[in-house]
Design a protein around this motif. Structure first.
Motif, PDB file in Angstrom:
ATOM      1  N   LEU A 106      -9.124  20.638   9.594  1.00 40.67           N
ATOM      2  CA  LEU A 106      -8.789  21.957  10.126  1.00 40.67           C
ATOM      3  C   LEU A 106      -9.304  23.072   9.216  1.00 40.67           C
ATOM      4  O   LEU A 106      -9.751  24.115   9.709  1.00 40.67           O
TER       5      LEU A 106
ATOM      6  N   GLN B 160      -0.556  24.907  12.463  1.00 38.81           N
ATOM      7  CA  GLN B 160      -0.648  23.440  12.421  1.00 38.81           C
ATOM      8  C   GLN B 160      -0.692  22.945  10.976  1.00 38.81           C
ATOM      9  O   GLN B 160      -0.018  21.970  10.625  1.00 38.81           O
TER      10      GLN B 160
ATOM     11  N   MET C  86      -5.955  12.393  15.539  1.00 36.34           N
ATOM     12  CA  MET C  86      -5.505  13.716  15.103  1.00 36.34           C
ATOM     13  C   MET C  86      -6.332  14.166  13.903  1.00 36.34           C
ATOM     14  O   MET C  86      -6.892  13.344  13.182  1.00 36.34           O
TER      15      MET C  86
ATOM     16  N   TYR D  85      -3.544  30.108  14.872  1.00 34.79           N
ATOM     17  CA  TYR D  85      -3.144  28.891  15.583  1.00 34.79           C
ATOM     18  C   TYR D  85      -3.268  27.666  14.676  1.00 34.79           C
ATOM     19  O   TYR D  85      -2.316  26.893  14.517  1.00 34.79           O
ATOM     20  N   HIS D  86      -4.429  27.503  14.061  1.00 33.02           N
ATOM     21  CA  HIS D  86      -4.627  26.339  13.204  1.00 33.02           C
ATOM     22  C   HIS D  86      -3.857  26.463  11.887  1.00 33.02           C
ATOM     23  O   HIS D  86      -3.447  25.443  11.322  1.00 33.02           O
TER      24      HIS D  86
ATOM     25  N   TYR E 167       2.708  23.372   9.187  1.00 25.21           N
ATOM     26  CA  TYR E 167       3.675  22.383   9.665  1.00 25.21           C
ATOM     27  C   TYR E 167       3.397  21.008   9.050  1.00 25.21           C
ATOM     28  O   TYR E 167       4.309  20.341   8.557  1.00 25.21           O
ATOM     29  N   LEU E 168       2.142  20.590   9.068  1.00 28.94           N
ATOM     30  CA  LEU E 168       1.796  19.281   8.507  1.00 28.94           C
ATOM     31  C   LEU E 168       2.011  19.260   6.996  1.00 28.94           C
ATOM     32  O   LEU E 168       2.495  18.265   6.447  1.00 28.94           O
TER      33      LEU E 168
END
Length: 168
Positions: free
Chosen positions: A45, A146, A39, A142-143, A149-150
């Motif tokens: 990212l 992510q 991941m 989109y990223h 959230y992380l």
């Protein structure tokens, strides 16, 4: 400014603001934490978003030569602080805005080619500038989701980073 151009830039700026809130609260170790070996970390990212936006808006639309090393965006395992990553994203945004501010309504239909280096193992493609703008904003959002959230998962306290109402 054309409505599509303005809306795409507003959404890109909104996503960057979310990244500043989320990543700005984390340590360098947290930024480079990978939940599993295959991941991406938040740092990867961020590098990917900077590379993608630069390639699409500054290079393809703005006409600069493509110099992106896409594989390294995912292979990097550290070396940048959260603030350095955010500043890189801000710098790319300044360059993108300079390109986009010069666009006219007629430019939106003009096709541009997104070029990739051989090492990226990606195929070049041609899109209208309008599609490049929309695709870049969508990819960024989109990223960003992510990353937010992380970042929420990694933080010590239970804080709603974006100040949206959530119910328990």
């Amino acid at each position: 400014m054309n409505e599509i151009i303005g809306e795409c830039m507003r959404r890109l700026d909104q996503s960057l603001g979310y990244l500043e809130l989320a990543a700005g609260r984390l340590t360098e170790d947290q930024i480079w934490f990978r939940p599993r070996p295959k991941m991406n970390a938040i740092g990867n990212l961020c590098l990917h978003l900077a590379g993608n936006e630069y390639q699409h808006l500054v290079c393809a639309v703005g006409g600069r030569p493509a110099e992106r090393d896409r594989p390294s965006e995912f292979l990097t395992r550290g070396g940048c602080t959260p603030e350095e990553l955010l500043e890189s994203l801000r710098e790319v945004r300044r360059e993108s805005r300079a390109v986009v501010n010069g666009l006219t309504e007629k430019d939106l239909e003009r096709a541009v080619t997104v070029h990739y280096t051989e090492s990226s193992e990606m195929e070049n493609y041609s899109w209208s500038i309008q599609k490049v703008l929309i695709g870049t904003a969508e990819h960024y959002a989109y990223h960003t989701g992510q990353i937010v959230y992380l970042a929420k998962w990694l933080q010590e306290e239970d804080v709603h980073l974006l100040n949206w109402k959530h119910y328990d």
